[in-house]
Enzyme design. Sequence first.
Site, PDB file in Angstrom:
ATOM      1  N   HIS A 298       0.819  -1.260   0.037  1.00 57.89           N
ATOM      2  CA  HIS A 298       0.047   0.108   0.048  1.00 57.89           C
ATOM      3  C   HIS A 298       1.122   1.400  -0.243  1.00 57.89           C
ATOM      4  CE1 HIS A 298       0.987   0.973   4.274  1.00 57.89           C
ATOM      5  NE2 HIS A 298       0.782  -0.492   4.543  1.00 57.89           N
TER       6      HIS A 298
ATOM      7  N   ALA B 149       8.794  -8.003 -15.776  1.00 57.80           N
ATOM      8  CA  ALA B 149       9.694  -7.651 -14.748  1.00 57.80           C
ATOM      9  C   ALA B 149      10.184  -6.582 -14.473  1.00 57.80           C
ATOM     10  CB  ALA B 149      11.074  -8.580 -15.442  1.00 57.80           C
TER      11      ALA B 149
END
Length: 199
Positions: free
Chosen positions: A122, A159
């Site tokens: 978060h 990636a």
Amino acid sequence: MTFKEFLSLVKSDIDLKKHWFLKNDTSFNKNIRVWLEPGTIAVVVYRFGHWTRHVRVPVIKQLLRLIYIMGKSVVVLGFGIYIPSAFKMGKGFAIHNFSGIFIPPTTAGDNLFVFQNVTIGHLRGQGGRPPKIGNNVFLGAGAKILGDVKIGNNVVVGANSLVMNDVPDGCTVVGVPARVVSKETTWIQEKLDGVGDHW
């Protein structure tokens, strides 16, 4: 969650990992090898911890939680993988590698693939709300998914990509910040067909 459901989820995790990452290994050793990989051990420990949260007998629950805490300590310190038992995951959870993996208490659908150095977290100022992840999602090595965002179904995060905005269904995203580069991920569902046939 019952103990039988816990075993069923572990079976789905092992099945998924064998189907995707050990499919070309036709030797009997793959049935042993899959259980010895750090990613598999981390997933089993997480599943066990999540199950213990549903045990109703207080004394037994505390004993099982103690076992879980010891197992989780080994996974965090030895493998560098942090998955809290409050994480809500559907069936099919595969960690291909290990080290630097952080997953918060959030929710994910079925068939989540995680590679090394993946962070889901978060952001400050958003009330601590972590991302929500859909079905059939691949998180490539070094991928970061941050903030109150939603990752759709059949999504590939490339990636080292940084995702800070919602990702719609059926997309591949790459870059910093991540941007959609393809809307052709139907192959994910097609490749999932047949999972479990070798059991």
